[in-house]
Design a protein around this motif. Structure first.
Motif, PDB file in Angstrom:
ATOM      1  N   LEU A 127      16.512  -0.401   5.409  1.00 47.26           N
ATOM      2  CA  LEU A 127      14.862  -0.432   5.168  1.00 47.26           C
ATOM      3  C   LEU A 127      14.513  -1.895   4.415  1.00 47.26           C
ATOM      4  CD1 LEU A 127      13.446   3.045   4.292  1.00 47.26           C
ATOM      5  CD2 LEU A 127      14.029   2.008   6.498  1.00 47.26           C
ATOM      6  N   LEU A 128      13.249  -2.252   4.755  1.00 47.85           N
ATOM      7  CA  LEU A 128      12.722  -3.470   3.958  1.00 47.85           C
ATOM      8  C   LEU A 128      12.776  -3.135   2.509  1.00 47.85           C
ATOM      9  CD1 LEU A 128       9.449  -4.202   5.870  1.00 47.85           C
ATOM     10  CD2 LEU A 128      11.505  -5.509   5.735  1.00 47.85           C
ATOM     11  N   ARG A 129      13.097  -4.152   1.519  1.00 51.96           N
ATOM     12  CA  ARG A 129      13.382  -4.186   0.146  1.00 51.96           C
ATOM     13  C   ARG A 129      12.072  -3.663  -0.384  1.00 51.96           C
ATOM     14  NH1 ARG A 129      13.576  -6.070  -4.918  1.00 51.96           N
ATOM     15  NH2 ARG A 129      15.532  -5.808  -5.950  1.00 51.96           N
ATOM     16  N   ASP A 130      11.246  -4.809  -0.337  1.00 52.42           N
ATOM     17  CA  ASP A 130       9.680  -4.587  -0.897  1.00 52.42           C
ATOM     18  C   ASP A 130       8.618  -4.678  -0.020  1.00 52.42           C
ATOM     19  OD1 ASP A 130      10.938  -4.150  -3.581  1.00 52.42           O
ATOM     20  OD2 ASP A 130      11.322  -6.241  -3.841  1.00 52.42           O
ATOM     21  N   GLY A 131       8.830  -4.658   1.241  1.00 55.71           N
ATOM     22  CA  GLY A 131       7.884  -4.878   2.315  1.00 55.71           C
ATOM     23  C   GLY A 131       7.544  -6.299   2.669  1.00 55.71           C
ATOM     24  N   ASN A 132       6.678  -6.373   3.366  1.00 58.77           N
ATOM     25  CA  ASN A 132       6.206  -7.853   4.039  1.00 58.77           C
ATOM     26  C   ASN A 132       5.355  -8.905   2.876  1.00 58.77           C
ATOM     27  OD1 ASN A 132       7.130  -7.484   6.612  1.00 58.77           O
ATOM     28  ND2 ASN A 132       5.408  -6.234   6.999  1.00 58.77           N
ATOM     29  N   ASP A 133       4.861  -7.871   1.965  1.00 54.38           N
ATOM     30  CA  ASP A 133       4.381  -8.806   0.796  1.00 54.38           C
ATOM     31  C   ASP A 133       4.916  -8.019  -0.572  1.00 54.38           C
ATOM     32  OD1 ASP A 133       2.818 -10.043  -1.076  1.00 54.38           O
ATOM     33  OD2 ASP A 133       0.710  -9.334  -0.270  1.00 54.38           O
ATOM     34  N   SER A 134       5.867  -8.764  -1.071  1.00 51.81           N
ATOM     35  CA  SER A 134       6.566  -8.150  -2.307  1.00 51.81           C
ATOM     36  C   SER A 134       5.779  -8.749  -3.553  1.00 51.81           C
ATOM     37  CB  SER A 134       7.970  -8.617  -2.431  1.00 51.81           C
ATOM     38  OG  SER A 134       8.163 -10.336  -2.508  1.00 51.81           O
ATOM     39  N   GLY A 135       4.594  -9.363  -3.339  1.00 55.71           N
ATOM     40  CA  GLY A 135       3.637  -9.875  -4.402  1.00 55.71           C
ATOM     41  C   GLY A 135       3.523  -8.601  -5.331  1.00 55.71           C
ATOM     42  N   GLN A 136       3.531  -7.326  -5.048  1.00 59.73           N
ATOM     43  CA  GLN A 136       3.457  -6.116  -5.833  1.00 59.73           C
ATOM     44  C   GLN A 136       4.389  -6.261  -7.127  1.00 59.73           C
ATOM     45  OE1 GLN A 136       4.429  -2.455  -3.781  1.00 59.73           O
ATOM     46  NE2 GLN A 136       5.912  -3.434  -2.582  1.00 59.73           N
ATOM     47  N   PHE A 137       5.280  -7.143  -6.874  1.00 58.11           N
ATOM     48  CA  PHE A 137       6.395  -7.088  -8.078  1.00 58.11           C
ATOM     49  C   PHE A 137       6.276  -8.537  -8.833  1.00 58.11           C
ATOM     50  CE2 PHE A 137       8.718  -3.729  -5.850  1.00 58.11           C
ATOM     51  CZ  PHE A 137       8.989  -2.771  -7.009  1.00 58.11           C
ATOM     52  N   THR A 138       5.481  -9.205  -8.443  1.00 59.35           N
ATOM     53  CA  THR A 138       5.078 -10.444  -9.154  1.00 59.35           C
ATOM     54  C   THR A 138       3.589 -10.716  -9.656  1.00 59.35           C
ATOM     55  OG1 THR A 138       4.489 -11.767  -6.966  1.00 59.35           O
ATOM     56  CG2 THR A 138       6.709 -11.676  -7.598  1.00 59.35           C
ATOM     57  N   ASN A 139       2.920  -9.572  -9.554  1.00 57.00           N
ATOM     58  CA  ASN A 139       1.471  -9.425  -9.795  1.00 57.00           C
ATOM     59  C   ASN A 139       0.486 -10.285  -9.101  1.00 57.00           C
ATOM     60  OD1 ASN A 139       2.160  -7.595 -12.198  1.00 57.00           O
ATOM     61  ND2 ASN A 139       1.699  -9.299 -13.811  1.00 57.00           N
ATOM     62  N   GLY A 140       1.061 -10.473  -7.662  1.00 52.38           N
ATOM     63  CA  GLY A 140       0.333 -11.152  -6.731  1.00 52.38           C
ATOM     64  C   GLY A 140      -0.669 -10.139  -5.944  1.00 52.38           C
ATOM     65  N   ARG A 141      -0.440  -8.843  -6.167  1.00 51.03           N
ATOM     66  CA  ARG A 141      -1.199  -7.799  -5.544  1.00 51.03           C
ATOM     67  C   ARG A 141      -0.768  -6.605  -6.050  1.00 51.03           C
ATOM     68  NH1 ARG A 141      -0.584  -5.315  -0.155  1.00 51.03           N
ATOM     69  NH2 ARG A 141      -1.062  -3.588  -1.805  1.00 51.03           N
ATOM     70  N   PRO A 142      -1.786  -5.449  -5.988  1.00 43.74           N
ATOM     71  CA  PRO A 142      -1.517  -4.241  -6.355  1.00 43.74           C
ATOM     72  C   PRO A 142      -0.142  -3.712  -5.676  1.00 43.74           C
ATOM     73  CG  PRO A 142      -3.863  -4.443  -5.943  1.00 43.74           C
ATOM     74  CD  PRO A 142      -2.983  -5.365  -5.507  1.00 43.74           C
ATOM     75  N   TYR A 143       0.406  -2.558  -6.430  1.00 41.65           N
ATOM     76  CA  TYR A 143       1.504  -1.626  -5.578  1.00 41.65           C
ATOM     77  C   TYR A 143       0.896  -0.992  -4.574  1.00 41.65           C
ATOM     78  CZ  TYR A 143       5.033  -2.862  -9.073  1.00 41.65           C
ATOM     79  OH  TYR A 143       6.223  -3.482  -9.739  1.00 41.65           O
ATOM     80  N   LEU A 144       1.844  -0.836  -3.641  1.00 37.14           N
ATOM     81  CA  LEU A 144       1.282  -0.264  -2.022  1.00 37.14           C
ATOM     82  C   LEU A 144       0.864   1.234  -2.525  1.00 37.14           C
ATOM     83  CD1 LEU A 144       4.171  -1.125   0.306  1.00 37.14           C
ATOM     84  CD2 LEU A 144       2.235  -2.453  -0.104  1.00 37.14           C
ATOM     85  N   ASP A 145      -0.177   1.481  -1.867  1.00 34.61           N
ATOM     86  CA  ASP A 145      -0.566   2.835  -1.889  1.00 34.61           C
ATOM     87  C   ASP A 145       0.016   3.686  -0.771  1.00 34.61           C
ATOM     88  OD1 ASP A 145      -2.221   2.572   0.505  1.00 34.61           O
ATOM     89  OD2 ASP A 145      -4.119   2.079  -0.552  1.00 34.61           O
ATOM     90  N   LYS A 146      -0.397   4.785  -0.665  1.00 32.62           N
ATOM     91  CA  LYS A 146       0.342   5.725   0.056  1.00 32.62           C
ATOM     92  C   LYS A 146       0.188   5.241   1.699  1.00 32.62           C
ATOM     93  CE  LYS A 146       1.001  10.651   1.841  1.00 32.62           C
ATOM     94  NZ  LYS A 146       0.663  11.951   1.892  1.00 32.62           N
ATOM     95  N   ASP A 147      -0.992   4.925   2.108  1.00 31.71           N
ATOM     96  CA  ASP A 147      -1.385   4.309   3.486  1.00 31.71           C
ATOM     97  C   ASP A 147      -0.737   3.275   3.794  1.00 31.71           C
ATOM     98  OD1 ASP A 147      -2.819   6.831   3.757  1.00 31.71           O
ATOM     99  OD2 ASP A 147      -4.685   5.688   3.568  1.00 31.71           O
ATOM    100  N   GLU A 148      -0.732   2.306   2.788  1.00 32.69           N
ATOM    101  CA  GLU A 148       0.095   0.944   3.024  1.00 32.69           C
ATOM    102  C   GLU A 148       1.644   1.022   3.224  1.00 32.69           C
ATOM    103  OE1 GLU A 148      -3.029  -1.904   0.655  1.00 32.69           O
ATOM    104  OE2 GLU A 148      -1.575  -0.643  -0.644  1.00 32.69           O
ATOM    105  N   LEU A 149       2.210   2.079   2.387  1.00 33.46           N
ATOM    106  CA  LEU A 149       3.526   2.283   2.373  1.00 33.46           C
ATOM    107  C   LEU A 149       3.743   2.748   3.977  1.00 33.46           C
ATOM    108  CD1 LEU A 149       6.572   2.303   1.284  1.00 33.46           C
ATOM    109  CD2 LEU A 149       6.014   4.752   0.218  1.00 33.46           C
ATOM    110  N   LEU A 150       3.089   3.820   4.317  1.00 32.87           N
ATOM    111  CA  LEU A 150       3.525   4.585   5.545  1.00 32.87           C
ATOM    112  C   LEU A 150       3.367   3.388   6.492  1.00 32.87           C
ATOM    113  CD1 LEU A 150       1.833   8.002   5.020  1.00 32.87           C
ATOM    114  CD2 LEU A 150       4.494   7.272   5.354  1.00 32.87           C
ATOM    115  N   ALA A 151       2.341   2.457   6.438  1.00 30.19           N
ATOM    116  CA  ALA A 151       2.084   1.409   7.552  1.00 30.19           C
ATOM    117  C   ALA A 151       3.311   0.596   7.775  1.00 30.19           C
ATOM    118  CB  ALA A 151       1.006   0.831   7.296  1.00 30.19           C
ATOM    119  N   GLU A 152       3.837   0.302   6.767  1.00 34.00           N
ATOM    120  CA  GLU A 152       5.358  -0.627   6.761  1.00 34.00           C
ATOM    121  C   GLU A 152       6.381   0.126   7.121  1.00 34.00           C
ATOM    122  OE1 GLU A 152       5.701  -3.248   3.185  1.00 34.00           O
ATOM    123  OE2 GLU A 152       4.060  -4.400   4.132  1.00 34.00           O
TER     124      GLU A 152
END
Length: 462
Positions: A116-141
């Motif tokens: 699987l993808l490590r941190d998704g198409n936007d790993s800014g969740q681990f660089t304070n670039g965006r909030p962490y994925l919610d459930k719907d966003e995770l399921l979409a990826e």
């Protein structure tokens, strides 16, 4: 506790204090458990450089990917309750996944081999670039195809552990954090832990994260209080070093008290995949990495959250668990955890100080820096506290008299065979001559250097 271990703990505490000071790190907490009980806790530096708040052992840290071991323990507990099997396809529990993701087994997700993808198409969740994925966003990826062929190699994935959190919710019928708190943390007495920052009580001391000194020119404070949402099962847990060490200690197969059966613990530790990397020989089982350092076989995990680096190692043969938490993006936790192993190995090998050697101790200074005299059973080592392994190429002194000795072993460019003597005054040892090198207490050298090299206007360099 064996005498060698007590002696080792004393030196570890002093060595790590020096390491934190010379490294310029904001702060560090160390906890060491022996046979499940905390035998050393120490805190160094600051919880927040902006406010000047001092760090204490009670401060909670973001321990990040240590969380994966909590999640894996939950999966193993559900397996022991016969509510799942490790070879079950994840699609049996979570719907609307990509067909190739749905066929991944729970074991593959636990061992990071589902592709699987490590941190998704936007790993800014681990660089304070965006909030962490919610459930719907995770399921979409997770409706996207795996990045590589499953079961082809070790490929780390936070998304995979987010998916395991959804599995736990589906099986138990309740939110992941509520179940984790009740079924894992509370039975183990982890009173200084929470599944996520949002569940930390008011007024609980919390260490803030920090950046590197570049590019701003100073360390900036990173709040570290962002909720991990659907990635909670991969990186959410907030805990003290002591609670982290306690949790990992009980995962050792030879631990007398544990939440899991011996068989489950062995399965978690078993080396299933080699981690492809050059920095350190390491393997991965079910949420537990393992390797050999300083002659010790160990297992554990690390963690990296924005502003925090952490590392835990358990040495089953010695019934010891080590947790080091640092609150900076460039934290030295992995190296310091290894340094603790090197020190433990030295004391386990050479034994506690004897009546002959025990007062040959202390930190001594020259213009070149500090050396530590570290007494063992039959000899005294001249350690370098700036090294991760302070005993690397350390000279060994044989004590021949009350204040006399001889270097009986030294590296090729050192002073093998030469004399050592201590200078004694009414107040105690004032200086030591190590093969012609005069070493003194820090305060004495500092005063001399301030006299010899007074602060003045420096010429501008071009």
């Amino acid at each position: 506790m064996e005498p060698w271990l007590g002696a080792a703990l004393g030196y570890i505490k002093d060595w790590l204090a020096f390491q934190v000071e010379v490294s310029g790190q904001p702060g560090c907490i160390l906890a060491i458990a022996h046979r499940g009980e905390i035998v050393l806790e120490a805190a160094y530096g600051h919880a927040n450089l902006d406010s000047g708040e001092k760090l204490t052992p009670r401060h909670r840290f973001r321990i990040a990917s240590h969380t994966k071991a909590f999640t894996a323990a939950g999966i193993m507990r559900l397996r022991e309750q016969k509510r799942l099997k490790l070879d079950d396809p994840v699609g049996d529990y979570v719907k609307d996944l990509h067909p190739d993701v749905a066929t991944a087994t729970l074991s593959q997700l636990l061992s990071h081999t589902a592709g699987l993808l490590r941190d998704g198409n936007d790993s800014g969740q681990f660089t304070n670039g965006r909030p962490y994925l919610d459930k719907d966003e995770l399921l979409a990826e997770l409706r996207l195809a795996p990045a590589i062929e499953p079961n082809s190699r070790f490929k780390y994935s936070n998304h995979g552990y987010g998916l395991l959190g959804l599995v736990i919710e589906q099986i138990t019928g309740e939110p992941y954090p509520s179940w984790l708190q009740r079924e894992i943390m509370t039975p183990l007495g982890l009173r200084e832990s929470a599944p996520d920052m949002t569940l930390l009580g008011k007024g609980v001391p919390f260490a803030r994260g920090h950046s590197r000194t570049v590019p701003v020119g100073r360390r900036v404070v990173i709040p570290g209080d962002n909720p991990t949402q659907a990635i909670m099962a991969a990186a959410g847990v907030v805990a003290t070093a002591a609670d982290t060490a306690r949790f990992f200690a009980q995962l050792a197969p030879n631990s007398k008290k544990s939440l899991l059966s011996v068989a489950s613990r062995r399965e978690m530790i078993r080396r299933q995949w080699r981690v492809p990397q050059d920095i350190e020989e390491a393997y991965y089982g079910l949420a537990l990495m393992s390797g050999t350092t300083a002659g010790f076989d160990w297992f554990g995990h690390g963690g990296g959250f924005q502003g925090y680096i952490s590392r835990t190692s358990v040495i089953p043969a010695r019934e010891i668990a080590i947790t080091v938490l640092t609150n900076a993006i460039d934290g030295w936790a992995p190296g310091w955890a290894n340094g603790v192993k090197f020190i433990l190995q030295a004391f386990a090998t050479h034994g506690a100080p004897s009546r002959t050697t025990r007062d040959w101790t202390g930190r001594w200074w020259t213009l070149w820096g500090a050396v530590d005299l570290v007494p063992f059973n039959t000899q005294v080592m001249v350690a370098n506290p700036v090294f991760i392994n302070p005993f690397l190429d350390a000279a060994r002194i044989e004590v021949t008299g009350r204040d006399a000795g001889r270097i009986v072993q030294a590296a090729g460019y050192a002073s093998h065979g030469e004399a050592v003597r201590r200078v004694r005054t009414k107040s105690g040892i004032s200086e030591i001559w190590l093969a012609g090198a005069r070493v003194r207490p820090e305060r004495v050298l500092r005063a001399e250097m301030e006299r010899k090299y007074p602060k003045g206007r420096r010429k501008k360099t071009i």
